[in-house]
Design a protein around this motif. Sequence first.
Motif, PDB file in Angstrom:
ATOM      1  N   ARG A 137       0.838  -1.209   0.000  1.00 36.98           N
ATOM      2  CA  ARG A 137       0.000   0.000   0.000  1.00 36.98           C
ATOM      3  C   ARG A 137       0.868   1.254   0.000  1.00 36.98           C
ATOM      4  O   ARG A 137       0.555   2.234  -0.682  1.00 36.98           O
ATOM      5  CB  ARG A 137      -0.919   0.003   1.217  1.00 36.98           C
ATOM      6  CG  ARG A 137      -2.071  -0.952   1.097  1.00 36.98           C
ATOM      7  CD  ARG A 137      -3.057  -0.743   2.245  1.00 36.98           C
ATOM      8  NE  ARG A 137      -3.886  -1.921   2.355  1.00 36.98           N
ATOM      9  CZ  ARG A 137      -4.029  -2.659   3.436  1.00 36.98           C
ATOM     10  NH1 ARG A 137      -3.401  -2.325   4.553  1.00 36.98           N
ATOM     11  NH2 ARG A 137      -4.806  -3.715   3.450  1.00 36.98           N
ATOM     12  N   ALA A 138       1.954   1.243   0.768  1.00 42.88           N
ATOM     13  CA  ALA A 138       2.849   2.400   0.808  1.00 42.88           C
ATOM     14  C   ALA A 138       3.474   2.634  -0.570  1.00 42.88           C
ATOM     15  O   ALA A 138       3.596   3.775  -1.024  1.00 42.88           O
ATOM     16  CB  ALA A 138       3.936   2.198   1.856  1.00 42.88           C
ATOM     17  N   ARG A 139       3.867   1.550  -1.267  1.00 41.96           N
ATOM     18  CA  ARG A 139       4.419   1.687  -2.610  1.00 41.96           C
ATOM     19  C   ARG A 139       3.374   2.262  -3.568  1.00 41.96           C
ATOM     20  O   ARG A 139       3.690   3.128  -4.379  1.00 41.96           O
ATOM     21  CB  ARG A 139       4.889   0.331  -3.123  1.00 41.96           C
ATOM     22  CG  ARG A 139       6.367   0.137  -2.973  1.00 41.96           C
ATOM     23  CD  ARG A 139       6.856  -1.127  -3.642  1.00 41.96           C
ATOM     24  NE  ARG A 139       7.100  -2.091  -2.560  1.00 41.96           N
ATOM     25  CZ  ARG A 139       6.451  -3.222  -2.382  1.00 41.96           C
ATOM     26  NH1 ARG A 139       5.548  -3.620  -3.212  1.00 41.96           N
ATOM     27  NH2 ARG A 139       6.732  -4.001  -1.359  1.00 41.96           N
ATOM     28  N   GLU A 140       2.124   1.780  -3.464  1.00 43.44           N
ATOM     29  CA  GLU A 140       1.057   2.287  -4.330  1.00 43.44           C
ATOM     30  C   GLU A 140       0.828   3.776  -4.086  1.00 43.44           C
ATOM     31  O   GLU A 140       0.663   4.544  -5.031  1.00 43.44           O
ATOM     32  CB  GLU A 140      -0.238   1.515  -4.088  1.00 43.44           C
ATOM     33  CG  GLU A 140      -0.216   0.100  -4.609  1.00 43.44           C
ATOM     34  CD  GLU A 140      -1.442  -0.690  -4.181  1.00 43.44           C
ATOM     35  OE1 GLU A 140      -2.367  -0.101  -3.561  1.00 43.44           O
ATOM     36  OE2 GLU A 140      -1.477  -1.899  -4.469  1.00 43.44           O
ATOM     37  N   ARG A 141       0.820   4.182  -2.813  1.00 41.10           N
ATOM     38  CA  ARG A 141       0.628   5.595  -2.488  1.00 41.10           C
ATOM     39  C   ARG A 141       1.768   6.447  -3.040  1.00 41.10           C
ATOM     40  O   ARG A 141       1.561   7.544  -3.544  1.00 41.10           O
ATOM     41  CB  ARG A 141       0.521   5.792  -0.980  1.00 41.10           C
ATOM     42  CG  ARG A 141      -0.872   5.553  -0.474  1.00 41.10           C
ATOM     43  CD  ARG A 141      -1.024   6.035   0.965  1.00 41.10           C
ATOM     44  NE  ARG A 141      -1.656   4.955   1.705  1.00 41.10           N
ATOM     45  CZ  ARG A 141      -1.111   4.253   2.667  1.00 41.10           C
ATOM     46  NH1 ARG A 141       0.098   4.529   3.080  1.00 41.10           N
ATOM     47  NH2 ARG A 141      -1.766   3.281   3.256  1.00 41.10           N
ATOM     48  N   ALA A 142       2.995   5.929  -2.940  1.00 38.22           N
ATOM     49  CA  ALA A 142       4.143   6.676  -3.447  1.00 38.22           C
ATOM     50  C   ALA A 142       4.049   6.851  -4.959  1.00 38.22           C
ATOM     51  O   ALA A 142       4.340   7.930  -5.490  1.00 38.22           O
ATOM     52  CB  ALA A 142       5.445   5.967  -3.076  1.00 38.22           C
ATOM     53  N   ALA A 179       2.792  10.340  -9.498  1.00 35.71           N
ATOM     54  CA  ALA A 179       1.993  10.600 -10.699  1.00 35.71           C
ATOM     55  C   ALA A 179       1.266  11.936 -10.572  1.00 35.71           C
ATOM     56  O   ALA A 179       1.175  12.698 -11.542  1.00 35.71           O
ATOM     57  CB  ALA A 179       1.004   9.476 -10.925  1.00 35.71           C
ATOM     58  N   ASP A 180       0.761  12.243  -9.375  1.00 32.11           N
ATOM     59  CA  ASP A 180       0.081  13.525  -9.153  1.00 32.11           C
ATOM     60  C   ASP A 180       1.051  14.693  -9.282  1.00 32.11           C
ATOM     61  O   ASP A 180       0.695  15.773  -9.739  1.00 32.11           O
ATOM     62  CB  ASP A 180      -0.581  13.556  -7.770  1.00 32.11           C
ATOM     63  CG  ASP A 180      -1.771  12.614  -7.683  1.00 32.11           C
ATOM     64  OD1 ASP A 180      -2.263  12.173  -8.745  1.00 32.11           O
ATOM     65  OD2 ASP A 180      -2.201  12.313  -6.544  1.00 32.11           O
ATOM     66  N   GLY A 223       3.654  14.701 -11.207  1.00 33.42           N
ATOM     67  CA  GLY A 223       4.211  14.738 -12.548  1.00 33.42           C
ATOM     68  C   GLY A 223       5.578  14.113 -12.669  1.00 33.42           C
ATOM     69  O   GLY A 223       6.300  14.348 -13.624  1.00 33.42           O
ATOM     70  N   VAL A 224       5.964  13.278 -11.694  1.00 34.44           N
ATOM     71  CA  VAL A 224       7.268  12.624 -11.737  1.00 34.44           C
ATOM     72  C   VAL A 224       7.130  11.340 -12.538  1.00 34.44           C
ATOM     73  O   VAL A 224       6.231  10.543 -12.308  1.00 34.44           O
ATOM     74  CB  VAL A 224       7.771  12.315 -10.303  1.00 34.44           C
ATOM     75  CG1 VAL A 224       9.080  11.563 -10.341  1.00 34.44           C
ATOM     76  CG2 VAL A 224       7.892  13.591  -9.507  1.00 34.44           C
ATOM     77  N   ARG A 225       8.064  11.152 -13.496  1.00 32.01           N
ATOM     78  CA  ARG A 225       8.044   9.921 -14.293  1.00 32.01           C
ATOM     79  C   ARG A 225       8.576   8.746 -13.450  1.00 32.01           C
ATOM     80  O   ARG A 225       9.500   8.935 -12.656  1.00 32.01           O
ATOM     81  CB  ARG A 225       8.943  10.071 -15.513  1.00 32.01           C
ATOM     82  CG  ARG A 225       8.437  11.037 -16.527  1.00 32.01           C
ATOM     83  CD  ARG A 225       9.359  11.010 -17.741  1.00 32.01           C
ATOM     84  NE  ARG A 225      10.734  10.657 -17.376  1.00 32.01           N
ATOM     85  CZ  ARG A 225      11.785  11.431 -17.579  1.00 32.01           C
ATOM     86  NH1 ARG A 225      11.654  12.601 -18.145  1.00 32.01           N
ATOM     87  NH2 ARG A 225      12.976  11.041 -17.224  1.00 32.01           N
ATOM     88  N   PRO A 226       8.033   7.532 -13.630  1.00 34.77           N
ATOM     89  CA  PRO A 226       8.586   6.364 -12.914  1.00 34.77           C
ATOM     90  C   PRO A 226      10.044   6.159 -13.289  1.00 34.77           C
ATOM     91  O   PRO A 226      10.417   6.236 -14.453  1.00 34.77           O
ATOM     92  CB  PRO A 226       7.722   5.210 -13.400  1.00 34.77           C
ATOM     93  CG  PRO A 226       6.477   5.831 -13.941  1.00 34.77           C
ATOM     94  CD  PRO A 226       6.864   7.190 -14.435  1.00 34.77           C
ATOM     95  N   GLY A 227      10.870   5.953 -12.296  1.00 38.28           N
ATOM     96  CA  GLY A 227      12.295   5.711 -12.514  1.00 38.28           C
ATOM     97  C   GLY A 227      13.118   6.980 -12.520  1.00 38.28           C
ATOM     98  O   GLY A 227      14.334   6.935 -12.528  1.00 38.28           O
TER      99      GLY A 227
END
Length: 123
Positions: free
Chosen positions: A100-105, A110-111, A113-117
Amino acid sequence: MSRNARINTLLLLLVAALAVIPLALGLGDHKEEPFAGADGEAETAITEIDPDYEPWFSPLYEPPSGEIESALFALQAALGAGVLAYYFGLRRGRRQGEARARERAVEQDADAGVRPGADGGRD
């Protein structure tokens, strides 16, 4: 049926078979006490080998009857099962909390505007 459900069903059937097969096949019918514990079997074997054998020590507590001994054994088994259930529940809860903590992060990234990675290795 999911894979886990099939495995659990198979394990349940296996445990039931282990409990029923000795009774159905009559294993132990030739004995006075067919399903006596290992302690009783060992005592009988030792007495047959050396009738003059003296135990090295005596128990700290000797229950007054077999029923009380059985009840204490059942209590010990229940306490052990409770400790194991607590441990596995705690592990599962921690794993779910981390997920859940990973999903929230990921949602927060995403909110924002940071790209994954692109966050320096943060998952």
